[in-house]
Write an enzyme that holds these catalytic residues in place. Sequence first.
Site, PDB file in Angstrom:
ATOM      1  N   LYS A 147     -28.938  21.509   3.302  1.00 59.16           N
ATOM      2  CA  LYS A 147     -29.577  19.861   2.626  1.00 59.16           C
ATOM      3  C   LYS A 147     -30.874  20.562   3.513  1.00 59.16           C
ATOM      4  O   LYS A 147     -31.116  20.716   4.386  1.00 59.16           O
ATOM      5  CB  LYS A 147     -28.415  19.421   3.784  1.00 59.16           C
ATOM      6  CG  LYS A 147     -29.062  17.886   4.079  1.00 59.16           C
ATOM      7  CD  LYS A 147     -28.370  16.743   5.066  1.00 59.16           C
ATOM      8  CE  LYS A 147     -28.330  17.001   5.953  1.00 59.16           C
ATOM      9  NZ  LYS A 147     -27.344  15.844   6.370  1.00 59.16           N
ATOM     10  N   GLU A 174     -16.917  13.230   9.020  1.00 54.30           N
ATOM     11  CA  GLU A 174     -18.119  13.193   8.921  1.00 54.30           C
ATOM     12  C   GLU A 174     -19.510  13.053   9.664  1.00 54.30           C
ATOM     13  O   GLU A 174     -19.342  11.136  10.023  1.00 54.30           O
ATOM     14  CB  GLU A 174     -18.425  12.710   7.328  1.00 54.30           C
ATOM     15  CG  GLU A 174     -17.063  13.231   5.663  1.00 54.30           C
ATOM     16  CD  GLU A 174     -17.505  12.545   4.715  1.00 54.30           C
ATOM     17  OE1 GLU A 174     -16.780  12.900   4.026  1.00 54.30           O
ATOM     18  OE2 GLU A 174     -18.262  12.537   4.543  1.00 54.30           O
ATOM     19  N   SER A 175     -20.280  13.654   9.599  1.00 54.02           N
ATOM     20  CA  SER A 175     -21.837  12.920  10.684  1.00 54.02           C
ATOM     21  C   SER A 175     -21.183  13.386  11.224  1.00 54.02           C
ATOM     22  O   SER A 175     -20.225  12.208  12.135  1.00 54.02           O
ATOM     23  CB  SER A 175     -22.032  11.620  10.006  1.00 54.02           C
ATOM     24  OG  SER A 175     -22.422  11.441   8.241  1.00 54.02           O
ATOM     25  N   ASN A 205     -16.837   9.199   6.381  1.00 56.66           N
ATOM     26  CA  ASN A 205     -18.493   9.065   7.295  1.00 56.66           C
ATOM     27  C   ASN A 205     -18.243   8.852   8.782  1.00 56.66           C
ATOM     28  O   ASN A 205     -18.497   6.968   8.641  1.00 56.66           O
ATOM     29  CB  ASN A 205     -18.677   8.454   6.266  1.00 56.66           C
ATOM     30  CG  ASN A 205     -20.687   8.753   6.403  1.00 56.66           C
ATOM     31  OD1 ASN A 205     -21.066   9.477   7.681  1.00 56.66           O
ATOM     32  ND2 ASN A 205     -21.710   8.859   5.026  1.00 56.66           N
ATOM     33  N   GLU A 248     -22.632  22.431   5.526  1.00 50.53           N
ATOM     34  CA  GLU A 248     -24.436  21.948   4.382  1.00 50.53           C
ATOM     35  C   GLU A 248     -25.728  22.019   4.611  1.00 50.53           C
ATOM     36  O   GLU A 248     -26.194  22.219   4.949  1.00 50.53           O
ATOM     37  CB  GLU A 248     -23.849  20.072   4.623  1.00 50.53           C
ATOM     38  CG  GLU A 248     -24.719  19.287   3.604  1.00 50.53           C
ATOM     39  CD  GLU A 248     -23.978  17.461   3.591  1.00 50.53           C
ATOM     40  OE1 GLU A 248     -23.111  17.250   3.360  1.00 50.53           O
ATOM     41  OE2 GLU A 248     -24.715  16.964   4.540  1.00 50.53           O
ATOM     42  N   GLU A 308     -15.123   9.758   0.054  1.00 47.91           N
ATOM     43  CA  GLU A 308     -15.630   9.294   1.399  1.00 47.91           C
ATOM     44  C   GLU A 308     -15.779   7.795   1.704  1.00 47.91           C
ATOM     45  O   GLU A 308     -15.331   6.869   0.737  1.00 47.91           O
ATOM     46  CB  GLU A 308     -17.071   9.461   1.374  1.00 47.91           C
ATOM     47  CG  GLU A 308     -17.833   9.385   2.806  1.00 47.91           C
ATOM     48  CD  GLU A 308     -19.492   9.389   2.745  1.00 47.91           C
ATOM     49  OE1 GLU A 308     -19.303  10.679   2.534  1.00 47.91           O
ATOM     50  OE2 GLU A 308     -19.721   8.962   2.818  1.00 47.91           O
ATOM     51  N   LYS A 356     -22.844  17.474  -3.265  1.00 51.41           N
ATOM     52  CA  LYS A 356     -22.914  16.475  -2.547  1.00 51.41           C
ATOM     53  C   LYS A 356     -23.817  15.344  -3.286  1.00 51.41           C
ATOM     54  O   LYS A 356     -25.215  16.023  -3.497  1.00 51.41           O
ATOM     55  CB  LYS A 356     -23.081  16.722  -0.912  1.00 51.41           C
ATOM     56  CG  LYS A 356     -22.988  15.777  -0.557  1.00 51.41           C
ATOM     57  CD  LYS A 356     -22.491  15.036   1.112  1.00 51.41           C
ATOM     58  CE  LYS A 356     -22.389  14.079   1.767  1.00 51.41           C
ATOM     59  NZ  LYS A 356     -22.859  14.887   2.901  1.00 51.41           N
TER      60      LYS A 356
END
Length: 265
Positions: A55, A214-215, A184, A53, A163, A114
């Site tokens: 970001k 994710e995350s 997530n 990502e 998501e 995103k």
Amino acid sequence: METESGMAPAVESILAAARERGGGGERVSVDARSLPEAFERAEADGRVPVVAEVKPTSPTADGERTDDPVELAEQMVAGGAAALSVLTEPEHFGGSAETLERVRAAVDVPVLRKDFVLHEAQLDVVEADVILLIVRFLDEEGTDELSDLLAAARERGFQVLVEAHTADEVERAVDAGADIVGVNNRDLVKLEVDLDTFPAAATAAPESVTLIAESGIGTPDDVAAMRAAGADALLVGSAIMDHGGDSDVTENTRRLTDAERETQT
């Protein structure tokens, strides 16, 4: 502290900003690069499929990264990323549609947009290979229905990553027609990460669904845990971006994409 919606104030602020943002101009038509095929190519090459990502910052980041986004994206691909995620949310994440356009033109892997899409018109902001829809956000009053947005995105040629955070949300995503589902590990109430979230929610997905964890994934051990729980791919931002630092993004990416090679040697 929670708001009346049950979400953290920072998340409520993101949602409020998303409500205020308009859509794009003309309806987009996308010739998308296949995300599942990109994952298959990574697997065939012995790499863990990672969506890296781009970001610049986030409400949970310890600082920001001011490097040129295109250079960061190219470094992630050099580190073995199967696909990229690019933030287009401007107020809280420092993203833009222009950044996504520049990144997508510079790389040959699929690129996820995103952002926090609530209405069909917001699909037309910029072309991307994959677009994100969040089950929890689309529960809010005044937003479009998940199934309607999913269909509208596909009509434009987008692949859709839906998501979820719980097994119930995974079921709802699948019932709406999702074939790519992200779980997530960060909740929207306390913004805390719990890596037990993915294993608990992933059991609700049928075998035919492509699952992305994710995350909170930052080490080879995290990679192993998510893969053992059924993750086909991983979406990783902060551990690669190293907000506030200046570590090598290529090496940060490779540490995760090569995680299974390391365990086999």
